[in-house]
Enzyme design. Structure first.
Site, PDB file in Angstrom:
ATOM      1  N   THR A  18       0.824  -1.214   0.000  1.00  0.00           N
ATOM      2  CA  THR A  18       0.000   0.000   0.000  1.00  0.00           C
ATOM      3  C   THR A  18       0.861   1.268   0.000  1.00  0.00           C
ATOM      4  OG1 THR A  18      -1.608  -1.233   1.265  1.00  0.00           O
ATOM      5  CG2 THR A  18      -1.876   1.142   1.239  1.00  0.00           C
ATOM      6  N   ALA A  48      11.176  -3.854  -6.388  1.00  0.00           N
ATOM      7  CA  ALA A  48      11.288  -5.296  -6.138  1.00  0.00           C
ATOM      8  C   ALA A  48      10.218  -5.706  -5.136  1.00  0.00           C
ATOM      9  CB  ALA A  48      12.670  -5.637  -5.599  1.00  0.00           C
ATOM     10  N   GLY A 139       2.817   8.786  10.669  1.00  0.00           N
ATOM     11  CA  GLY A 139       2.441   8.739   9.250  1.00  0.00           C
ATOM     12  C   GLY A 139       2.902   9.981   8.511  1.00  0.00           C
ATOM     13  N   ILE A 141       2.586  13.120   9.391  1.00  0.00           N
ATOM     14  CA  ILE A 141       2.945  14.294  10.221  1.00  0.00           C
ATOM     15  C   ILE A 141       4.471  14.409  10.278  1.00  0.00           C
ATOM     16  CG2 ILE A 141       2.733  15.369  12.494  1.00  0.00           C
ATOM     17  CD1 ILE A 141       0.386  13.449  13.058  1.00  0.00           C
ATOM     18  N   GLY A 192     -10.649  -2.036   7.186  1.00  0.00           N
ATOM     19  CA  GLY A 192      -9.234  -1.850   6.861  1.00  0.00           C
ATOM     20  C   GLY A 192      -8.489  -0.938   7.824  1.00  0.00           C
ATOM     21  N   GLU A 195      -5.445  -4.464  11.430  1.00  0.00           N
ATOM     22  CA  GLU A 195      -4.892  -5.659  10.787  1.00  0.00           C
ATOM     23  C   GLU A 195      -5.656  -6.902  11.244  1.00  0.00           C
ATOM     24  OE1 GLU A 195      -1.869  -5.596   9.047  1.00  0.00           O
ATOM     25  OE2 GLU A 195      -1.237  -3.545   9.476  1.00  0.00           O
ATOM     26  N   ASP A 206       2.847  -0.950  19.045  1.00  0.00           N
ATOM     27  CA  ASP A 206       3.191  -0.016  17.955  1.00  0.00           C
ATOM     28  C   ASP A 206       3.451   1.384  18.524  1.00  0.00           C
ATOM     29  OD1 ASP A 206       3.078   0.799  14.946  1.00  0.00           O
ATOM     30  OD2 ASP A 206       1.590   2.104  15.894  1.00  0.00           O
ATOM     31  N   LYS A 210       7.032   3.621  18.530  1.00  0.00           N
ATOM     32  CA  LYS A 210       7.134   5.022  18.092  1.00  0.00           C
ATOM     33  C   LYS A 210       7.646   5.907  19.235  1.00  0.00           C
ATOM     34  CE  LYS A 210       3.443   4.381  14.702  1.00  0.00           C
ATOM     35  NZ  LYS A 210       1.980   4.330  14.509  1.00  0.00           N
TER      36      LYS A 210
HETATM   37  N1  HSE Z   1      -0.854   0.519  12.680  1.00  0.00           N
HETATM   38  C1  HSE Z   1      -0.361   1.844  12.699  1.00  0.00           C
HETATM   39  C2  HSE Z   1      -1.417   2.762  13.286  1.00  0.00           C
HETATM   40  C3  HSE Z   1      -0.001   2.277  11.306  1.00  0.00           C
HETATM   41  O1  HSE Z   1      -2.563   2.334  13.433  1.00  0.00           O
HETATM   42  O2  HSE Z   1      -1.115   3.892  13.629  1.00  0.00           O
HETATM   43  C4  HSE Z   1       0.871   3.473  11.227  1.00  0.00           C
HETATM   44  O3  HSE Z   1       2.049   3.328  11.924  1.00  0.00           O
END
Ligand code: HSE
Length: 446
Positions: A18, A48, A139, A141, A192, A195, A206, A210
C-alpha cells in the site's frame, strides 16, 4: 556518495504494498513540484517485490519491476533505496545491504528501528550514508523532522500524544456507539483500519515502538521499547466511556515521554504507553478516528502541537517522499556525510536513568468488578485508604457482564502509583472481586 549534477536521482523501492504504491503515485503526480524544489528530477527506476502479479493500478513505464531486491540494491542507477517490506529479518538484511553498498535508505519500519536501530544507525554512520524514517512515526505528520530541525534549539521537556491510528479509531467508535471492544475491532478490521492480527496496535506495542524513537530524538535517551511500561485497550468497556464523559474526560491511548532535569544536571526520563483520560475540552480529546496528534513542549518554544493522518497510503507516502527529497538534496550537495538520524550525535545518544512507573503519582479512574455483597465497597475503600489512595468519587452501577458482579467505579485524588499497586494487589485478591481491576490514568493538562 555524490551524484553528478545534471542528472536525475534514481530511487529503488523494495516492498510494493500500500505505502509503496502511494510512493509511486506521489512521485508521479508531484514530479513537477518536486523538481521545482530540487532542481532535478527524482525518478523511480526499480521496484522489487515477491508479488509481481497484483495490478497496483499505477503507471510503471520505464520502471524495472521484478522480485530481485539484491539486484535492485546493486543497480548503478539506484541512488536511494526505500525499504517498505516491514517485519524484522528480511527488512534488516536489505537495509544493511544497501548501507554496505553506500546507498542511503528510507524506511517506515518503526518496529525494526525500535529493535535494531542501534545496529542500523551505527552501520550507516560507519558507511557515511543517511537512514531516514519520517514515516515511522505519525504517518504523514513531519514530527521527526520537527524535533530534529524546527525544535533543535530547545531542551525538550515532554512529548506526548496519540501515536496509533487503529486504537484511536477503535476508542472513538466505542465512545460513539457504546459497543463492546470486540464488536468495534471487528468492524475496524472489515473497514481496513485494523490488521487481521491487531496485537501490535491494540496492545500498545506499535505506540511503544514510536515512543522509543521519539524519546531518543527528543531527549537523546537511548532506550528500547521493552523498557517502556505499555498497556493496551482490550480491557476497556462501554461503561468506561460513559463514566469518562460524566467525569468530563475522554479516553485516548497516549504515548507519554517526559524529561526531568535534576539540579546536578542529570536528566531522568519517564516513558509510558497506556489508556489515558484527558479533559474533554482539550485538543487531544478531540482528535478522532484514525488521526494522530503529538504535543511537544520545549523550554524556549513552549507547547507545540502536530496533527494529521497517522497512517494510510498517501499520507505515509508523503513522509517517505519527503525523506527522498531531503536525501537527494544532500547527495546533490556532495553527500558530506549523514545527518544525525536521531537528532543527537551518536556519542551523545546514551542510556539515561528511567523513572519507573512506581515512582510516579497521578489521579486514577478505577473500575472494580465485584460481587454485590455487603461490605465489599468498604473493603475496597479500606485497602485504598491504607495505601494512601484518597477517593474523590464512587459510582456503583447495577447490571454487569458476569452475573452477580457489578462494576464499582472510583475516581481517586492524586496518589502514588506504588500505593495504588499495593492497594490493587490486596483488592484483586478478595474473594468477592471477580475480575482484575481496570485502571485508566488521568493526564491533567499543564
Ligand atoms: N498501525 C499503525 C497505526 C499504522 O494504526 O497507527 C501506522 O504506523
Amino acid at each position: 556518495m555524490a551524484v553528478k549534477s545534471g542528472r536525475s536521482i534514481g530511487v529503488g523501492l523494495i516492498g510494493f504494498g500500500t505505502i509503496g504504491t502511494g510512493v509511486v503515485k506521489v512521485l508521479a503526480q508531484n514530479a513537477a513540484v518536486i523538481e521545482q524544489r530540487l532542481g532535478f528530477p527524482l525518478k523511480m527506476v526499480a521496484i522489487a517485490d515477491l508479488d509481481t502479479e497484483t495490478d497496483r493500478k499505477v503507471d510503471l513505464e520505464g520502471v524495472r519491476f521484478d522480485s530481485d531486491a539484491e539486484g535492485l540494491i546493486a543497480a548503478p542507477d539506484v541512488d536511494i533505496v526505500i525499504e517498505l517490506v516491514g517485519g524484522y529479518e528480511v527488512a534488516k538484511r536489505f537495509i544493511l545491504a544497501a548501507i554496505a553498498a553506500g546507498k542511503p535508505v528510507v524506511t517506515a519500519n518503526k518496529a525494526l528501528l525500535a529493535l535494531h536501530g542501534k545496529e542500523i544507525f551505527a552501520a550507516a554512520e560507519a558507511a557515511g550514508v543517511d537512514v531516514a524514517f519520517e514515516a515511522a512515526v505519525g504517518g504523514g505528520i513531519p514530527i521527526l523532522r520537527s524535533l530534529r530541525e524546527g525544535l533543535s534549539a530547545n531542551h525538550i521537556d515532554s512529548v506526548l500524544g496519540i501515536l496509533n491510528g487503529t486504537t484511536n479509531y477503535v476508542l472513538t467508535e466505542m465512545e460513539r456507539t457504546e459497543e463492546d471492544f470486540e464488536v468495534v475491532l471487528k468492524r475496524a478490521q472489515e473497514l481496513g483500519y485494523a490488521e487481521a492480527d491487531p496485537t501490535f496496535d491494540v496492545d500498545g506495542i506499535d505506540a511503544a515502538h514510536k515512543l522509543a524513537l521519539l524519546t531518543a530524538m527528543a531527549f537523546g535517551a537511548e532506550l528500547t521499547y521493552e523498557q517502556i511500561p505499555t498497556e493496551g485497550i482490550r480491557q476497556l468497556m462501554p461503561i468506561d466511556f460513559e463514566l469518562a464523559r460524566d467525569f468530563g474526560y475522554k479516553i485516548k491511548l497516549l504515548g507519554i515521554a517526559k524529561c526531568r532535569r535534576e539540579d546536578d544536571g542529570v536528566e531522568c526520563i519517564e516513558a509510558r504507553v497506556h489508556p489515558t483520560m484527558v479533559a474533554a475540552g482539550s485538543m487531544l480529546a478531540n482528535v478522532d478516528a484514525a488521526m494522530n496528534a503529538i504535543e511537544v513542549r520545549g523550554d524556549a518554544v513552549g507547547p507545540t502541537l502536530y496533527y494529521g493522518a497517522g497512517a494510510g497510503e498517501m499520507p505515509t507516502a508523503s513522509a517517505v517522499v519527503a525523506d527522498l527529497i531531503e536525501i537527494a538534496r544532500e547527495l546533490q550537495r556532495g553527500g558530506s556525510g549523514p545527518v544525525a538520524p536521531l537528532s543527537y550525535l551518536p556519542h551523545h545518544l546514551v542510556p539515561k536513568p528511567l523513572v519507573g512507573l512506581e515512582e510516579l503519582s497521578g489521579r486514577f479512574y478505577l473500575r472494580f468488578t465485584a460481587a454485590d455483597e455487603p461490605g465489599v465497597l468498604g473493603r475496597i475503600a479500606g485497602a485504598l485508604g491504607d495505601e494512601g489512595v484518597g477517593i474523590q468519587s464512587v459510582v456503583q452501577q447495577g447490571g454487569a457482564d458476569s452475573p452477580g458482579s457489578v462494576p464499582i467505579i472510583v475516581l481517586t485524588h492524586e496518589a502514588s502509583e506504588a500505593g495504588l499497586a499495593a492497594a490493587l494487589a490486596r483488592v484483586d485478591d478478595e474473594r468477592e472481586v471477580t475480575a482484575p481491576t481496570v485502571v485508566v490514568r488521568i493526564e491533567e493538562g499543564e
